[in-house]
Structure formats: structure tokens, C-alpha cells
Design an enzyme around this catalytic site. Structure first.
Site, PDB file in Angstrom:
ATOM      1  N   ASP A   8       6.181 -19.450 -40.275  1.00  0.00           N
ATOM      2  CA  ASP A   8       5.055 -19.962 -40.772  1.00  0.00           C
ATOM      3  C   ASP A   8       4.904 -19.606 -42.184  1.00  0.00           C
ATOM      4  O   ASP A   8       5.663 -18.724 -42.540  1.00  0.00           O
ATOM      5  CB  ASP A   8       3.900 -19.490 -39.916  1.00  0.00           C
ATOM      6  N   ASP A  10       1.294 -19.499 -44.272  1.00  0.00           N
ATOM      7  CA  ASP A  10      -0.092 -18.651 -44.442  1.00  0.00           C
ATOM      8  C   ASP A  10      -0.038 -17.341 -43.505  1.00  0.00           C
ATOM      9  O   ASP A  10      -0.098 -17.724 -42.344  1.00  0.00           O
ATOM     10  CB  ASP A  10      -1.304 -19.450 -44.393  1.00  0.00           C
TER      11      ASP A  10
END
Length: 240
Positions: A8, A10
Site C-alpha cells: 500500500d 499512504d
């Protein structure tokens, strides 16, 4: 066979939300109430399109936006992890699946000198139009009821693995590293022998803990991380 590392972005690669960080480039470093009130659950990308249109209306140039985005802090240990991956490309592939956008992610990775560690980025496509406004589109369409309308990370991961398999590439182990609620869907698609790594204290860890170790839908091993060094230790022991 190689190892696959899925990241991922953020609150995983970077220690903040790139979509909200961009607000720092506005004169008041905040959005007007009328704009913030237009945000709807599951329609974040459409909202960010309005945010970037507002930023464009303030005559904030591309260079000024990029300067701000290049100051997003990397999560502790993440640069070390990405540099390790870059040095070991013969043993592993690395992809990012993110609800940010292609321009922000590219700028930030290049600022950190780690763009070469990442083989592919799957995110919402973005580009500057003839007005100098950054426009953001939805990553894809899907029929998953769990995920936001613009992105199902499970579908992205399955499509990637299918494409790689078609090209003769199979992975011995998949590591999925994330933090948020939208990381649960792909985590549940992993197989036995794979490893899902939720960030300690964040939503994904809480969701997996709530499901419990006996959850029939969760086959991979769960390893919690607090810094990129925790992830590096787990991956390096797997590939060496």
C-alpha cells in the site's frame, strides 16, 4: 521462484495521506467548508478531483504542488526496505496498489530515490491538463461490495498474478503490506504460505484481529509491523 512484495502507499510507504498532504500547497493550507462537505463515503477519488480543481482555480502551479508533495515523510525504515528490494530484483518483484494517484506516487518515490524498486504501480491515473490542472480518474470498475467504487485491491492483485502466470512467472510467496480497511479485501485473497503484514495500531490490524485466527477466509500468516525494518527483517529471512 521469486517473492512478490505488494505495498500500500499512504500510511505504509509514506507516513501520512498523500491526498490530504497536497492541501498544504493552498494559501490557507486548508480547504473551504463547502468543498469538504462534498466528500461522500466510497467516492474519495471523485472528491479529490474536486480538490485538485479547486487547487487549480487558486492558480497553484505544477512545480509548487510537486515541491509540497516531495516533502511527504517516508515511514520509518521504508527507504531501507525499498533499497533492499532494489538490490535484490533477481529474487523479488514489488508492486504498489494504492488509492492515491499516479502523479503523487511517482513524484514521492523519485524524491526518495526508490522509484527503481517498484516494478508497477496500480492506482488512480492522473495527469495535468492543458489548463495546468491535475485531473484524477478512477483506477477501474469492479463489482466488489467491500471496496470503494474506484478500486478493489483484490481484483488488481488477482489480475496481476494472472497476467504474470500467463507470462510464465509464478511466485513462491506473496507479502502484502498495508494499513487500511481497503487492504482487508486483498489480504483475504492470499493463499497459505503467503504473509499479510498489517501496520500495528491501524485499521487493517484491528479488522484481522476481530476476524480471529480461526477465520476461514484468512489463509496467510499474519505478521504485524511498526517500521519498514520489521518488514525488511521478515522479507530478508524469507528470500535468503
Amino acid at each position: 521462484m521469486k517473492t512478490l512484495v505488494v505495498l500500500d502507499f499512504d500510511h505504509t510507504v509514506v507516513d501520512d495521506n498523500s491526498d490530504t498532504w497536497v492541501i498544504r500547497c493552498t494559501p490557507e493550507q486548508r480547504l473551504p467548508d463547502w468543498l469538504r462537505k462534498t466528500c461522500q463515503k466510497g467516492r474519495w477519488t471523485e472528491y479529490m478531483g474536486r480538490v485538485m480543481a479547486y487547487i487549480g482555480d487558486q492558480a497553484i502551479a505544477e512545480d509548487a504542488i510537486r515541491h509540497v508533495m516531495e516533502t511527504v515523510p517516508f515511514t520509518d525504515g521504508m527507504l531501507e526496505l525499498l533499497n533492499f528490494i532494489d538490490r535484490n530484483k533477481d529474487k523479488m518483484d514489488c508492486i504498489i496498489i494504492s488509492d492515491s494517484n499516479s502523479v503523487f506516487i511517482d513524484w514521492i518515490l523519485r524524491a526518495g530515490g526508490v522509484r527503481g524498486a517498484v516494478d508497477q504501480v496500480f492506482t488512480n491515473p492522473a495527469q495535468f491538463d492543458e489548463r495546468g490542472y491535475l485531473t484524477v480518474q478512477c483506477c477501474h470498475s469492479h463489482d466488489c461490495a467491500q471496496c470503494p467504487l474506484n478500486l478493489c485491491k483484490r481484483k488488481v492483485l488477482r489480475d496481476f498474478l494472472g497476467s504474470q502466470s500467463h507470462n510464465g512467472v509464478e511466485y513462491r510467496t506473496t507479502f502484502y503490506i498495508g494499513d487500511g480497511g481497503n487492504d482487508r479485501c486483498p489480504a483475504e485473497s492470499l493463499a497459505e504460505g503467503d504473509i499479510v503484514m498489517p501496520r500495528k495500531g491501524y485499521t487493517l490490524e484491528k479488522l484481522l484481529c476481530r476476524a480471529g485466527p480461526a477465520s476461514a477466509s484468512l489463509k496467510p500468516r499474519v505478521v504485524v509491523w511498526s517500521s519498514g525494518c520489521d518488514i525488511l527483517s521478515e522479507i530478508s529471512s524469507s528470500v535468503n
